[in-house]
Design an enzyme around this catalytic site. Structure first.
Site, mmCIF file in Angstrom:
data_model
loop_
_atom_site.group_PDB
_atom_site.id
_atom_site.type_symbol
_atom_site.label_atom_id
_atom_site.label_comp_id
_atom_site.label_asym_id
_atom_site.label_seq_id
_atom_site.Cartn_x
_atom_site.Cartn_y
_atom_site.Cartn_z
ATOM 1 N N GLU A 284 36.874 31.650 41.322
ATOM 2 C CA GLU A 284 36.246 30.587 42.093
ATOM 3 C C GLU A 284 35.288 29.787 41.211
ATOM 4 O OE1 GLU A 284 35.395 31.536 46.351
ATOM 5 O OE2 GLU A 284 33.380 30.910 45.791
ATOM 6 N N GLU A 287 37.257 27.519 39.048
ATOM 7 C CA GLU A 287 37.767 26.393 39.840
ATOM 8 C C GLU A 287 36.652 25.376 40.100
ATOM 9 O OE1 GLU A 287 39.394 27.605 43.571
ATOM 10 O OE2 GLU A 287 39.999 25.563 44.106
ATOM 11 N N SER A 330 37.832 26.359 48.115
ATOM 12 C CA SER A 330 38.431 26.974 46.937
ATOM 13 C C SER A 330 39.721 27.664 47.348
ATOM 14 C CB SER A 330 37.447 28.004 46.380
ATOM 15 O OG SER A 330 38.138 28.948 45.597
ATOM 16 N N GLU A 372 42.980 39.234 58.589
ATOM 17 C CA GLU A 372 43.295 38.633 57.295
ATOM 18 C C GLU A 372 44.398 39.415 56.569
ATOM 19 O OE1 GLU A 372 40.399 39.032 54.095
ATOM 20 O OE2 GLU A 372 40.828 36.984 53.417
ATOM 21 N N CYS A 514 27.716 38.906 55.623
ATOM 22 C CA CYS A 514 28.463 40.123 55.987
ATOM 23 C C CYS A 514 27.567 41.262 56.463
ATOM 24 C CB CYS A 514 29.305 40.599 54.821
ATOM 25 S SG CYS A 514 30.455 39.345 54.251
#
Ligand SMILES: Cc1cc2nc3c(=O)[nH]c(=O)nc-3n(C[C@H](O)[C@H](O)[C@H](O)COP(=O)(O)O)c2cc1C
Ligand code: SF4
Ligand code: SF4
Ligand code: SF4
Ligand code: SF4
Ligand code: FES
Ligand code: FES
Lengths: 584, 407, 169
Positions: A284, A287, A330, A372, A514
């Protein structure tokens, strides 16, 4: 007149104008029971429908009883919180609520953690004098959440979370009178709705009406299958919360015992999602630097700001609500999925086994992770990269079922190669952590200089939206942070309107990040618990000898042996993903 | 500025009659009120079930606008006022002012805790004045004739007149307007023309579903806010339902509970679940399955519901139960102790029996019974099998020889 | 719930109603009134279009629709048929009569025929037990209905005139 004098249970009190009876009483150590009311201080989250009427107290001169949670104090008020009249009313209201509730406590997923059960106990209910018809609804099972609507007591907390905090709008009160209940539109199942599976409704539900899908049985079955190698990964936020299930003070780090417990449970290798978090930062961060570099070089095509993509509920949120912006986040997969992908290729190769014979389990603070790992993009020949995702709570249950005495376990270390991690990875567990980790790496990769400092206090905190500008050795980089999807929505609308000043934004669906995930031990409306977990996370970071992802030796080795370099074709194939328009 | 024209009480229709008959009085009053409190917008929340009233109100608003009595700069005073309509959609609780405001905001019509009162924070968070149609209609007259004139009418504390919707077992039904302080006897016997079919007066229910039942002993009580309250009832919207000896008071209480049950918004637990339980207990009693404890349970539960409910609906919904128990406890006792319904209304407690002496075996009842509960042959006395009888009463109606009796 | 496909025309109608009220969320109830006035009822698909038009969630729209008894999600036919399922009617074969109506009209209880002519519902005692089994169509009451008559009754309504020779109460 800004202060109010009143008397509560014969004690004089002076409080600020606008204080409720409940808060005033709390200030002098008088606890008035509440059920529907919930307030998470600092997070700006409050549920105050005044619906359950458990908190009623007697106020002199008033015709009826007053709900303490939503009645402001007034000058000269004389309040009695435990008069016979108030107690009798409270107990009768409780009996009424229980008369429309299945008495399933012995086998209920929420038993022991249930606010309703506790309240019935505290009020000393031994008999329900008013029996009658009970409401019945269809049970709804989705990939992540089970709705047992019969157990709903209409506290409306979930509705508030889903609408006001998350602005997802899946849940609403429906029907009227005795038939009213909280449900998705047309009482359809959650998996037919725009639900993100953020699990914040689960996190606040005081009863067993909303719980996660229990997959402990499947994991036990895999563990007892001798033909399979079963490995496990643990997310950063788990270690800061699991202890609460075993009587530790909130914010106690139990990393070593967590590892030991997983070994006792029979996992062949105990790995750390933190390793994958370091990997995420490599991908990430690279990127981000690519896009930034092109932007700074004057490329008008490049899309900025870049948005983090490690939260699956957030991903599902923008796929439903902002499909036109699906090119901005991303493309890096979440740490859970990066781990699964590497485990079933690199690590399976190392072991010399087929991916089908390797079972990857993850321990997550999150219920959306269950959804997910079932997404089609994360499967090869229908074999998922991550087979099962258990919540922190499910792991605690599994440890208890397996008769492991958690408190007496020794501290043990993660296995290698997928267990080594840096401080940067640990802070993924809290809001602001991912972007701080990314800054630590991106700064050094970009400037080729060593960071003068490692703690970025300007990125830390609990405010819903935070902004900071970090000086990348002469280039100011504007960073935004949002936790809670409602806050994310605000930043997204800014981008849509072309008004966003940010280069990079971190988004986490759950309030607090989280640590406040939908799969964590229940906070029962106490925001202090979240703050303590956050402190523990930063504490773990400072204890780590390596605190920058790109310095993790096993990450360096992984690139050398297997991936080449960040954003290589192989990395692209294994560690990146694409997003879909889910509006239809 | 909001005019409450929701009029959800079943059996009350004075607001409708005002809006259909003299909408201008309300429009004028709203403009006056707007002027007093510096508001430039009036909203009328009106039930969608009143198409004629809506129609006429719209026409009246248009006329007022044409004459420059509504709109910008009214009569050159610099004061502007406009009136818009908002429609109800079939929810009694939306008559409650906070629920009404939420309904106008496009939300579920759930009440919220007061304070804050609408006058502090109401429609869209702005201070809002909510008044009833009848209240408004009084304003122009008072202003024209003066407060002194108005104060002369009525009793010391309750001034003016009140419109009642007179209904039930009475000879003349309809709307009446009487000065405050008129007695029930005057209303029922002088204006209402007495009880239908010469039967005996038993009770009058005032205040709609949240009111209470008054007995004979209140016949000479002057009607005003204070006296009705003291007698365990209320003025409410002004519904007045007269009952005679054939009405079972337990069933009446149950009937009202059925209404509140349907109309409870469901937000707070005592009203949502408590009224359901009240209704279930009443049902049990009318079925002949009640016991003394049930009456006690009704009282305790009623008081808790009144004491703990969020809005006026729940706070008053047990009134019919409490007032029937207070005034007609003997009827409750007859149901639970003797298994009898004194008024003969509770089907489960009623038995149709054929008197063998009077029955001449015409077979009419036999042929008409829908469930075949009657046996017998031509010219032989017939017999009703109680286990099959569903108490529809057809046989009773059909028998030409009065041979069938109700026990 | 059977999925209905809304015609492009209907969708446009709904959208223009929303636009009439400035696509404001707070106008939801006005919009629902107007749309129900035009379409007769508010099925799920219509609520979805309204939610989109007012930029709010479908759950919220559904929450409001189910709160107010004036709003309905079931279309009423031009001739709403109600079968009394009270005890008297039940024991006199109301179930068979209902079954025959379902068979003839090819709809379930709570549904309407595709041409919008008939809708089928059940109710409790209408107080005409002596005529059991009882069926009401609109305002009209039919007594002692035998399953064999059902076809005939429907046919008469189809031809556009109510049955005169059926026994009315
Ligand atoms: C459950 C409930 C229903 C009500 N229904 C009505 C109604 O239909 N019409 C009305 O004018 N007021 C109704 N009210 C009273 C209103 O809340 C409010 O008090 C009234 O509109 C004030 O007007 P007034 O002061 O002019 O009477 C209701 C109150 C409650 C608690
Ligand atoms: S939700 Fe709570 S009270 Fe209800 S059955 Fe479960 S544990 Fe018991
Ligand atoms: S999981 Fe999140 S999005 Fe889904 S219903 Fe719950 S709060 Fe709403
Ligand atoms: S599902 Fe749970 S949180 Fe939601 S209203 Fe019901 S009891 Fe409250
Ligand atoms: S008292 Fe009844 S109507 Fe009023 S808020 Fe409570 S549930 Fe709703
Ligand atoms: S806690 Fe106060 S009403 Fe529920
Ligand atoms: S049961 Fe059908 S009319 Fe009475």
């Amino acid at each position: 007149m800004d202060v109010i004098n009143l008397v509560i249970d014969n004690k004089p009190v002076v409080v600020k104008k606008g204080t409720t009876i409940l808060e005033a009483a709390k200030g002098i150590g008088i606890h008035i029971p509440t059920l529907c009311y919930m307030k998470l201080d600092d997070l700006n989250i409050e549920n105050k429908p005044g619906g359950c009427r458990i908190c009623v107290v007697e106020v002199d001169g008033r015709r009826n009883l007053a709900p303490a949670c939503c009645t402001d104090v007034s000058e000269g008020m004389n309040v009695n919180t435990h008069s016979i009249r108030a107690i009798n009313a409270r107990r009768t209201v409780m009996e009424l609520i229980l008369s429309d509730h299945p008495a399933d406590c012995l086998i209920c997923a929420k038993s022991g953690n249930c606010d309703l059960q506790n309240m019935a106990h505290n009020l000393g209910i031994r008999k329900i004098h008013y029996q009658g018809e009970q409401s019945h609804y269809r049970e709804d099972t989705s990939p992540a959440i089970i709705r047992e609507v019969d157990k709903c007591i209409m506290c409306r907390r979930c509705e508030m979370m889903c609408n006001e905090v998350q602005t997802v709008g899946v849940l609403s009160a429906i029907n009227r009178g005795f038939n009213s209940v909280v449900a998705p539109a047309f009482e359809m199942n959650l998996d037919h709705s725009v639900c993100t599976y953020c699990g914040q409704c689960v996190a606040v539900c005081p009863t067993g009406a909303l719980t996660e899908v229990d997959e402990t049985g499947k994991v036990v079955r895999a563990l007892s299958d001798s033909a399979k190698t079963v490995i496990v990964q643990t997310a950063p936020a788990v270690r800061a919360a699991l202890g609460e299930e075993f009587g530790y003070e909130a914010g106690t780090l139990v990393t070593g015992k967590l590892v030991a417990a997983l070994r006792r449970l029979g996992f062949d290798y105990v790995f750390d999602t933190d390793f994958a978090a370091d990997l995420t930062i490599m991908e990430e961060g690279t990127e981000m630097l690519n896009r930034l570099g092109r932007h700074l070089a004057g490329d008008k095509e490049v899309k900025l700001p870049i948005l983090t993509s490690c939260c699956p509920a957030w991903v599902k949120f923008f796929e439903h609500h902002f499909p036109d912006m699906k090119e901005i986040p991303s493309t890096a997969r979440s740490p859970q999925q990066m781990f699964g992908s590497i485990a079933k290729t690199y690590f399976a190769d190392k072991l010399g086994i087929k991916r089908e014979d390797l079972v990857v389990v993850s321990i997550m603070p999150c219920v959306a992770k269950k959804y997910e790992c079932g997404r089609d993009e994360f499967k090869v020949n229908n074999n998922p990269d991550v087979d099962f995702a258990l919540t922190t709570r499910e792991l605690a249950a599994l440890i208890k079922i397996s008769n492991i005495n958690f408190r007496t376990l020794p501290n043990e270390e993660y296995d290698n190669p997928l267990g080594e991690s840096t401080g940067a990875a640990v802070i993924f567990g809290t809001t602001g952590g991912v972007i701080e980790a990314a800054v630590r790496t991106a700064y050094e990769l970009h400037t080729k200089k060593e960071l003068p400092r490692l703690n970025f206090d300007e990125l830390r905190g609990m405010e819903g939206i935070r902004k900071a500008t970090i000086d990348f050795d002469g280039t100011p980089i504007n960073i935004g942070i949002a936790h809670g999807l409602g806050n994310a929505r605000k930043l997204l609308e800014e981008i849509q309107a072309g008004k966003s000043e940010f280069h990079a934004i971190e988004i986490m669906s759950c309030p607090g990040g989280c640590i406040g995930g939908g799969g964590q031990p229940y906070h029962h409306g106490n925001a202090e618990i979240l703050k303590k977990r956050q402190r523990a996370i930063y504490q773990e970071d400072t204890k780590k000898s390596i605190r920058k992802s790109h310095e993790n030796p096993y990450i360096i080795q992984l690139y050398k042996e297997f991936l080449g370099k960040p954003m290589s074709e192989k990395a692209h194939h294994l560690l990146h993903t694409a997003y879909f328009d889910r509006t239809e | 500025m909001v005019c409450n024209a929701d009029e959800g009480d079943p059996g009350a229709f004075m607001d409708r009659s005002i809006l259909e008959g003299d909408p201008h009085s309300v429009i004028e009053a709203m403009a006056i009120c707007g002027y007093c409190i510096c508001s430039d917008t009036g909203l009328v929340y009106i039930r969608a079930e009143y198409p004629l009233a809506i129609e006429r109100l719209k026409i009246a608003i248009n006329q007022a606008e044409e004459y420059g009595l509504l709109g910008d700069d009214i009569l050159g005073t610099g004061f502007s006022f406009k009136i818009e309509l908002r429609y109800g959609a079939g929810a009694f609780v939306c008559g409650e002012e906070t629920a009404l405001i939420h309904s106008m905001e496009g939300l579920r019509g759930e009440p919220t805790v007061k304070p804050p009162f609408p006058s502090v924070s109401g429609y869209m968070g702005k201070p809002t004045n909510v008044n009833n149609v009848e209240t408004f209609a009084n304003i122009p007259v008072i202003i024209n004739k003066g407060a002194g004139w108005f104060n002369k009418i009525g009793t010391e504390k309750s001034k003016g007149t009140k419109v009642f919707a007179l209904a039930g077992k009475i000879n003349n039904v309809g709307l009446i307007e009487v000065p405050m302080g008129t007695t029930l006897r005057e209303v029922i016997y002088d204006i209402g023309g007495g009880i239908k079919d010469g039967k005996e007066f038993k009770s009058v229910q005032t205040g709609g579903p949240s009111g209470g039942c008054l007995t004979k002993k209140f016949l000479d009580t002057p009607i005003d806010y204070e006296n009705l309250g003291a007698a365990g009832s209320m003025m409410g919207s002004g519904g007045m339902i007269v009952m005679d000896e054939d009405d079972c008071m337990v069933s009446i209480a149950k009937f009202y509970l059925e209404f509140t049950l349907e109309e409870s918004c469901g937000k707070c637990s005592p009203c949502r679940i408590g009224n359901k339980r009240l209704h279930e207990i009443l049902d049990k009693i009318t079925q002949g399955n009640g016991d003394l404890e049930d009456i006690e349970r009704l009282k305790v539960l009623s008081n808790v519901i009144k004491d703990t409910s969020l809005c006026g609906l729940g706070q008053s919904s047990p009134n019919p139960v409490l007032s029937t128990i207070a005034n007609f406890e003997n009827e409750y006792l007859a149901h639970v102790l003797e298994g009898k319904c004194p008024a003969g209304q509770c089907k489960s407690l009623v038995h149709y029996v054929i008197n063998e002496e009077l029955c001449n075996g015409c077979t009419l009842c036999f042929r008409n019974c829908p469930v075949g509960a009657i046996t017998g042959e031509r010219r032989v006395a017939h017999f009703i099998d109680q286990s099959l009888c569903i108490k529809c009463g057809v046989c009773f109606e059909k028998c030409k020889f009065n041979a069938i009796t109700v026990n | 719930m059977p999925k209905i496909k809304l015609s492009e025309n209907t969708v446009q109608t709904i959208k223009s109603v929303c636009a009439e009220f400035d696509n404001k969320e707070s106008e939801l109830i006005n919009v629902l009134h107007k749309v129900q006035g035009k379409l007769g009822y508010l099925p799920a698909e219509v609520q979805e279009v309204i939610a989109k038009g007012l930029n709010t969630s479908v759950a919220r729209v559904y929450g409001v629709v189910t709160f107010y008894s004036y709003f309905t999600m079931i279309p009423r036919g031009e001739f709403p048929i109600s079968i009394c399922m009270g005890t008297a009617c039940y024991v006199r074969g109301a179930e068979q009569v209902l079954g025959e109506f379902k068979r003839q009209l090819k709809v379930e209880v709570g549904e309407s025929t595709p041409d919008g002519k008939f809708s089928l519902n059940c109710l409790r005692c209408v107080g005409a037990c002596g005529l059991a089994p009882v069926v009401t169509i609109g305002e009209k009451v039919f007594g002692r209905v035998a399953p064999t008559q059902v076809k005939e009754i429907i046919a008469e309504y189809r031809q556009g005139c109510a049955s005169e020779n059926a026994k009315s109460a």
